[in-house]
Design a protein around this motif. Structure first.
Motif, PDB file in Angstrom:
ATOM      1  N   UNK A 168       1.271  -1.713   0.127  1.00  0.00           N
ATOM      2  CA  UNK A 168       0.225   0.372   0.218  1.00  0.00           C
ATOM      3  C   UNK A 168       0.964   1.173   0.272  1.00  0.00           C
ATOM      4  N   UNK A 169       1.778   1.044   0.749  1.00  0.00           N
ATOM      5  CA  UNK A 169       2.697   2.578   0.825  1.00  0.00           C
ATOM      6  C   UNK A 169       3.776   2.297  -0.724  1.00  0.00           C
ATOM      7  N   UNK A 170       3.944   1.788  -1.641  1.00  0.00           N
ATOM      8  CA  UNK A 170       5.052   1.716  -2.596  1.00  0.00           C
ATOM      9  C   UNK A 170       4.506   3.055  -4.288  1.00  0.00           C
ATOM     10  N   UNK A 171       5.513   3.266  -3.937  1.00  0.00           N
ATOM     11  CA  UNK A 171       6.339   4.863  -4.672  1.00  0.00           C
ATOM     12  C   UNK A 171       5.133   4.642  -5.762  1.00  0.00           C
ATOM     13  N   UNK A 172       5.462   3.659  -6.716  1.00  0.00           N
ATOM     14  CA  UNK A 172       4.461   3.272  -8.169  1.00  0.00           C
ATOM     15  C   UNK A 172       3.121   2.686  -8.221  1.00  0.00           C
TER      16      UNK A 172
END
Length: 532
Positions: A168-172
């Motif tokens: 849920x926090x992946x920059x992509x």
């Protein structure tokens, strides 16, 4: 057995006709008066400072055009041998005034900014070059960059990724994640503790052209994470069935299931959920399996689901890719680089990686042509594959490896320039402009145009329908504007294009914003003559 359902040196001058005018006596800054609601705002394109592009009436001739420009104190820089358009030098910052001056003449068809253009095919994501399945020198790919020249994907379509969850926090991925559900831990945070689901989500819909990591097949699609597999990658059909229904009830238009098992004696709960989702117009995609044999695993083998096998960088079927009578299509699946949990990236192989290529393509098609049904999208994907193996359908590749460019070209209906703009003042109080209807499709598309909702100040001149193909040059839409009743301001309307291909596929609706600038006076400016 599943029943298959068919229910160099180039002068780049782009003319968008963003015809802005200067109003003397109008308030400075953005107008706050009456604005007719149109589609969402578009990104303002960049212009080449100190240049404009001009097209004169055909009877003026090139020499006459040059003389006319010089008489107005403007210096021609170049005449395009291909188009006859003239690139004109103006003082930087006075492009708008020069355009308005030329448009006041009777011998100018249009004058516009010289917009900076960028290749949309290749995004600026630093690891895009590692994504051979989207583009490679041997063309054993899905032709993603060519498809992106038509459409990069819109946020109107949500892909439900039923898997191990998504980082849920992946920059992509973070900016495009919508509310999901965790059926393993019984909460609403479907975070990934395995990595598989994050990898799948990135293939389908990682943010494209954002300067980070990779690009998904659909740059704009939203991602709905639904966690039904635990940290070891296992789960239950009960949770799967619930997740399918949740996705259908919460706005997903595409469901990806990179999971499966033997069908055994049947999966009635999952079949019921699939039928429910189909009834809601959802397109369901699943991996065929990685068991080196046949038949296709469930849920891919269930009627109504698009089962996807894998191809490698040689356009061959990897030995692991499950095949059989239920296989529909194939997509890149071996050595696929994508997002991974913990904010990273990694390479994985399997039909799990092939399936989200198809889901991403389905999202591209559904956002470009929202009028298409799920069965029409499925049929289009099958009809536009690159055939591999035996001619036609076969049990190893289905109908072939998907081709995003061919699929989008089949339904592409566009206008040029992409954003129609008119200007009007009190004398004479009327204005008109034309755009051309175009398509890269060699098959004719019967199209029609309308202003919807209608506005009092803008109409279309007949004909408002026609038939266009890639060889057409005479398909135009003509706008006629009159002075709005609300006073000097910027007015917006919406052009709606719809169409039908010769094979009966619905195209559109395609929408474009139409701008009308109503100003009290167009000021004529004179510039010194420059000679080289």
């Amino acid at each position: 057995m599943k029943i298959n359902r068919f229910s160099p040196k180039i002068l780049l001058i782009t003319v968008f006709s963003l015809l802005l005018v200067v109003a003397w006596g109008a308030a400075s800054g953005a107008a706050q008066g009456p604005v007719v609601q149109g589609p969402p705002p578009v990104v303002t394109p960049e212009i080449v400072p100190g240049e404009i592009i001009v097209k004169f009436q055909p009877n003026v001739g090139r020499l006459g055009a040059q003389n006319s420009l010089q008489a107005e104190g403007l210096r021609p820089l170049e005449i395009s041998p291909e188009t006859g358009l003239i690139r004109v030098e103006v003082k930087p910052g006075q492009e708008t005034q020069a355009i308005a001056e030329l448009l006041a003449r009777g011998d100018v068809v249009y004058a516009t900014y010289n917009y900076k253009i960028y290749a949309l095919g290749n995004p600026n994501d630093p690891s895009y070059g590692s994504q051979w399945g989207l583009n490679n020198a041997q063309d054993h790919d899905i032709d993603a960059p060519e498809a992106w020249d038509i459409h990069t994907g819109g946020s109107s379509v949500t892909i439900a990724v039923i898997d191990t969850g998504v980082d849920l926090d992946h920059s992509d991925l973070q900016a495009k994640i919508v509310a999901g559900k965790d059926y393993v831990n019984n909460d609403s945070l479907a975070d990934d503790d395995n990595g598989h689901g994050t990898h799948v989500a990135g293939i389908a819909a990682a943010s494209g052209n954002n300067g980070i990591g990779i690009a998904g097949v659909s740059w704009g699609a939203k991602v709905m994470p639904l966690k039904v597999l635990n940290s070891a990658g296992s789960g239950t059909t009960a949770d799967l069935a619930e997740a399918i229904v949740y996705a259908a009830d919460n706005g997903a238009k595409v469901i990806n299931m990179s999971l499966g098992a033997s069908c055994g004696s049947g999966w009635p709960d999952v079949e019921e959920a699939i039928n429910y989702a189909l009834g809601k117009g959802v397109l369901l995609v699943a991996a065929s399996g990685n068991n080196y044999s046949t038949p296709v695993l469930c849920p891919g083998a269930i009627n109504g689901v698009v089962a996807v096998g894998a191809t490698d960088s040689n356009d061959a079927r990897p030995s692991y890719s499950t095949y059989g009578a239920a296989l529909d299509v194939a997509a890149p699946g071996s050595g696929i680089y994508s997002t991974y949990y913990g904010g990273g990236y990694t390479t994985m192989s399997g039909t799990s990686m092939a399936s989200p290529h198809v889901a991403g393509l389905a999202a591209l098609l559904r956002s470009y042509a929202p009028g298409m049904t799920s069965s029409e999208v499925e049929a289009l994907i099958k009809q536009t594959t690159d055939d591999l193996g035996s001619a036609g359908w076969d049990q190893y590749y289905g109908y072939g490896r998907i081709n995003a460019r061919r699929a989008l070209e089949r339904i592409a209906l566009q206008i040029s320039p992409a954003q129609p703009v008119l200007f009007i003042d009190d004398d004479p109080g009327v204005a008109s402009s034309q755009v051309r209807v175009i398509t890269p499709n060699s098959e004719p598309i019967n199209w029609s145009a309308s202003i919807s909702p209608t506005v009092s100040w803008l109409t279309l001149s007949p004909p408002i329908s026609g038939s266009v193909s890639s060889t057409s040059t005479n398909q135009f839409i003509t706008f006629n504007a009159t002075k709005p009743q609300g006073g000097y301001d910027l007015y917006l309307a919406t052009l709606v294009l719809t169409g039908t291909t010769g094979s009966g596929v619905t195209v559109g609706p395609i929408v474009a914003q139409v701008q009308l600038h109503y100003v009290p006076e167009v000021k004529t400016l004179y510039f010194p003559v420059f000679f080289k």
